[in-house]
Write an enzyme that holds these catalytic residues in place. Structure first.
Site, PDB file in Angstrom:
ATOM      1  N   ARG A  76      46.179  34.706  40.481  1.00 25.79           N
ATOM      2  CA  ARG A  76      45.257  35.138  39.432  1.00 25.79           C
ATOM      3  C   ARG A  76      44.393  36.276  39.970  1.00 25.79           C
ATOM      4  O   ARG A  76      43.683  36.098  40.954  1.00 25.79           O
ATOM      5  CB  ARG A  76      44.375  33.963  39.001  1.00 25.79           C
ATOM      6  CG  ARG A  76      43.266  34.350  38.047  1.00 25.79           C
ATOM      7  CD  ARG A  76      42.465  33.117  37.592  1.00 25.79           C
ATOM      8  NE  ARG A  76      41.397  33.503  36.697  1.00 25.79           N
ATOM      9  CZ  ARG A  76      40.090  33.465  36.997  1.00 25.79           C
ATOM     10  NH1 ARG A  76      39.694  33.027  38.187  1.00 25.79           N
ATOM     11  NH2 ARG A  76      39.194  33.849  36.131  1.00 25.79           N
ATOM     12  N   HIS A 119      36.551  40.229  34.626  1.00 24.84           N
ATOM     13  CA  HIS A 119      35.841  39.410  35.613  1.00 24.84           C
ATOM     14  C   HIS A 119      34.598  40.208  36.023  1.00 24.84           C
ATOM     15  O   HIS A 119      34.434  40.584  37.184  1.00 24.84           O
ATOM     16  CB  HIS A 119      36.755  39.088  36.792  1.00 24.84           C
ATOM     17  CG  HIS A 119      36.316  37.913  37.617  1.00 24.84           C
ATOM     18  ND1 HIS A 119      37.151  36.853  37.940  1.00 24.84           N
ATOM     19  CD2 HIS A 119      35.134  37.620  38.202  1.00 24.84           C
ATOM     20  CE1 HIS A 119      36.494  35.987  38.695  1.00 24.84           C
ATOM     21  NE2 HIS A 119      35.258  36.428  38.877  1.00 24.84           N
ATOM     22  N   GLU A 162      34.394  33.252  32.886  1.00 23.60           N
ATOM     23  CA  GLU A 162      33.036  32.698  32.904  1.00 23.60           C
ATOM     24  C   GLU A 162      32.019  33.490  32.074  1.00 23.60           C
ATOM     25  O   GLU A 162      31.070  34.075  32.628  1.00 23.60           O
ATOM     26  CB  GLU A 162      32.545  32.591  34.351  1.00 23.60           C
ATOM     27  CG  GLU A 162      33.426  31.740  35.244  1.00 23.60           C
ATOM     28  CD  GLU A 162      32.791  31.461  36.608  1.00 23.60           C
ATOM     29  OE1 GLU A 162      31.741  32.047  36.922  1.00 23.60           O
ATOM     30  OE2 GLU A 162      33.336  30.629  37.350  1.00 23.60           O
ATOM     31  N   ASN A 290      36.900  26.577  35.682  1.00 25.72           N
ATOM     32  CA  ASN A 290      36.312  26.843  36.998  1.00 25.72           C
ATOM     33  C   ASN A 290      35.288  25.763  37.295  1.00 25.72           C
ATOM     34  O   ASN A 290      34.375  25.533  36.488  1.00 25.72           O
ATOM     35  CB  ASN A 290      35.623  28.210  37.035  1.00 25.72           C
ATOM     36  CG  ASN A 290      36.626  29.363  36.992  1.00 25.72           C
ATOM     37  OD1 ASN A 290      37.831  29.137  36.928  1.00 25.72           O
ATOM     38  ND2 ASN A 290      36.119  30.576  37.030  1.00 25.72           N
ATOM     39  N   TYR A 292      32.903  23.963  40.471  1.00 26.82           N
ATOM     40  CA  TYR A 292      32.403  23.929  41.850  1.00 26.82           C
ATOM     41  C   TYR A 292      31.557  22.702  42.147  1.00 26.82           C
ATOM     42  O   TYR A 292      31.590  22.166  43.238  1.00 26.82           O
ATOM     43  CB  TYR A 292      31.607  25.208  42.159  1.00 26.82           C
ATOM     44  CG  TYR A 292      32.503  26.417  42.222  1.00 26.82           C
ATOM     45  CD1 TYR A 292      33.185  26.737  43.386  1.00 26.82           C
ATOM     46  CD2 TYR A 292      32.736  27.202  41.089  1.00 26.82           C
ATOM     47  CE1 TYR A 292      34.061  27.813  43.450  1.00 26.82           C
ATOM     48  CE2 TYR A 292      33.604  28.287  41.137  1.00 26.82           C
ATOM     49  CZ  TYR A 292      34.269  28.585  42.319  1.00 26.82           C
ATOM     50  OH  TYR A 292      35.136  29.638  42.364  1.00 26.82           O
ATOM     51  N   GLU A 362      39.652  28.230  39.152  1.00 26.01           N
ATOM     52  CA  GLU A 362      38.857  28.416  40.377  1.00 26.01           C
ATOM     53  C   GLU A 362      38.310  27.073  40.827  1.00 26.01           C
ATOM     54  O   GLU A 362      37.807  26.292  40.016  1.00 26.01           O
ATOM     55  CB  GLU A 362      37.642  29.335  40.160  1.00 26.01           C
ATOM     56  CG  GLU A 362      37.966  30.791  40.026  1.00 26.01           C
ATOM     57  CD  GLU A 362      36.711  31.654  39.862  1.00 26.01           C
ATOM     58  OE1 GLU A 362      35.639  31.256  40.357  1.00 26.01           O
ATOM     59  OE2 GLU A 362      36.828  32.708  39.232  1.00 26.01           O
TER      60      GLU A 362
HETATM   61  C1  FCB Z   1      32.572  32.040  40.256  1.00 24.57           C
HETATM   62  C2  FCB Z   1      33.125  33.439  40.091  1.00 24.57           C
HETATM   63  C3  FCB Z   1      33.906  33.936  41.269  1.00 24.57           C
HETATM   64  C4  FCB Z   1      33.273  33.511  42.574  1.00 24.57           C
HETATM   65  C5  FCB Z   1      32.973  32.039  42.584  1.00 24.57           C
HETATM   66  C6  FCB Z   1      32.382  31.530  43.860  1.00 24.57           C
HETATM   67  O1  FCB Z   1      31.469  31.885  39.439  1.00 24.57           O
HETATM   68  O2  FCB Z   1      33.976  33.488  38.956  1.00 24.57           O
HETATM   69  O3  FCB Z   1      34.036  35.325  41.146  1.00 24.57           O
HETATM   70  O4  FCB Z   1      32.160  34.274  42.815  1.00 24.57           O
HETATM   71  O5  FCB Z   1      32.123  31.720  41.526  1.00 24.57           O
END
Ligand code: FCB
Length: 455
Positions: A76, A119, A162, A290, A292, A362
């Site tokens: 990607r 992006h 995002e 995405n 985290y 992500e």
């Molecule tokens: C996300 C972004 C990516 C990267 C990660 C850590 O928010 O899409 O570009 O910075 O975080």
């Protein structure tokens, strides 16, 4: 017992144009809002910028070989809009050629290209940026020009990465380009981003009925610190803008009722026009997820300092409460089970009924990597992060969520936006000489990608 992923599951990694390409002024590329933002003193840690980045614009053959060596079947990447389109709306053939060469190189290595149109590197020349409805119209022209050139070879198209970051974090909190601190502008940006998405899906669907079309959203599930009505309400308000504001109109054709109420005083009355929500809810094939971390919030009390510019305009009283969880170098709490819950919730609430698939576009972690004398990083912390989250993905699949792939963020250390190069997310190390050195996590992931199993 090992964990086995379904046949055909996508294993790969993700990057983005501004974070890796460099060559910021070459071959007719014009400024993006990130080029401009990086020139403003104090915006980026260490005054870093994307002028050189990972030199991927020139080193892409080496980077594609790296992907292949690591067994990845999907890559990607994103396109820099001001690299391929001039401010006057004409195409920059040299910019287009770069992506065409990249795609050919990927296909020659049996790696499926997964293209993200946006992006975050918006052409700086567009007046008002995303606060201007005309930007959404220009986006469709750009998307079609891109598809004209690459549609014969790229089969998966993501409109936006995002949009919460490109609106609330960028126009209300001021943390990302263009660095505004105006919540009304953030709401306008959010709506125009969604419009750009919807119109583009409509246009690409006509141009290419068989392509896989979608969007990538970031989700940070938000939980209350206690059962008190104040804490429950503040966590709900954050959740409304951070998590439901984008998926709800896309999947259900309306903004969340509570978000509309929470933001009532800020919402321009003429923002949403007839037909907008129908366009925004045009069916998609894949939702990119995405993920985290998750966050716990409590409501601020009299002892708390007033918040500054915030990405949560309806929750300026949100105070994050840290749990007893491991932290990444970003200070983000590691909560793999949050990903399992998120995927099951998305499938049940939004995507399952329409057959829209989920792909993790992500997931990954920054750690304070220490390289040995050969530049090798034995990043067992990152291996554990990946193992935990991939196990959670597998559990979500077992619970019925239609998850079709996992793309690690990121292939290599790169320009981490406001954090500059200080934060390393790569499974491959990039050193000061631009050497690419796979970390232990890259080898671990390659083994998974080749076997489809976690032993
Ligand atoms: C996300 C972004 C990516 C990267 C990660 C850590 O928010 O899409 O570009 O910075 O975080």
């Amino acid at each position: 017992m090992g964990i086995e992923f379904p046949k055909g599951f996508l294993f790969g990694s993700a990057t983005s144009s501004y974070q890796i390409e460099g060559a910021a002024t070459e071959d007719g590329k014009e400024d993006s809002i990130w080029d401009v933002f990086c020139r403003e003193p104090g915006k980026i840690v260490n005054g870093d910028d994307g002028l050189v980045a990972c030199e991927h614009y020139h080193r892409y053959p080496e980077d594609v070989k790296l992907l292949a060596d690591l067994g990845m079947n999907t890559y990607r990447f994103s396109v820099s809009w001001p690299r391929v389109m001039h401010a006057d709306g004409s195409v920059n053939p040299k910019g287009m050629d770069f992506y065409s060469r990249l795609v050919d190189e990927l296909l020659a290595h049996d790696i499926a290209p997964w293209l993200t149109l946006y992006h975050w590197d918006l052409p700086a020349a567009l007046p008002g940026g995303w606060t201007n409805r005309a930007t959404a119209e220009r986006f469709v022209d750009y998307a079609l020009a891109m598809h004209d050139r690459l549609g014969d070879r790229v089969r998966t198209w993501t409109t936006l990465n995002e949009p919460w970051c490109s609106s609330f974090l960028s126009y209300s909190a001021g943390v990302h380009a263009p660095g505004w601190t105006d919540p009304v502008a953030a709401i306008k940006a959010a709506h125009h981003l969604l419009l750009a998405h919807g119109w583009t899906v409509q246009a690409l669907r006509v141009a290419d009925p068989d392509a896989s079309l979608g969007i990538t959203l970031n989700f940070t599930p938000s939980y209350p610190a206690s059962d008190s009505p104040e804490d429950v309400d503040v966590a709900r308000r954050v959740d409304a803008t951070a998590n439901r504001f984008f998926i709800e109109p896309i999947a259900h054709g309306h903004y969340p009722e509570d978000a509309l109420e929470d933001l009532a005083g800020l919402w321009p009355s003429d923002l949403v026009q007839d037909g907008d929500l129908a366009a925004i809810s045009t069916p998609i094939d894949v939702l990119g997820v995405n993920y985290y971390t998750t966050n716990v919030f409590r409501a601020a009390g009299p002892g708390d300092a007033p918040s500054g510019p915030t990405p949560h305009p309806s929750a300026p009283d949100a105070v994050q409460v840290m749990r007893d969880l491991p932290l990444t170098a970003m200070g983000w709490e590691v909560d793999p089970d949050g990903l399992r819950r998120l995927l099951v919730w998305l499938h049940t609430t939004y995507t399952g009924a329409t057959g829209t698939g989920l792909v993790i576009t992500e997931n990954g972690a920054a750690y304070d990597d220490v390289a040995d004398e050969n530049g090798f990083v034995d990043d067992q912390d990152r291996v554990e992060y990946l193992r935990g989250h991939l196990t959670a993905v597998h559990q979500a699949i077992e619970e019925g969520a239609d998850v079709r792939g996992y793309l690690a963020w990121s292939l290599m250390d790169n320009f981490e936006w406001a954090e500059g190069y200080a934060k390393r997310f790569g499974v491959v190390r990039v050193d000061a000489e631009q050497r690419r050195i796979p970390k232990a996590s890259a080898h671990w992931f390659a083994d998974l990608a080749r076997t489809g199993t976690i032993g």
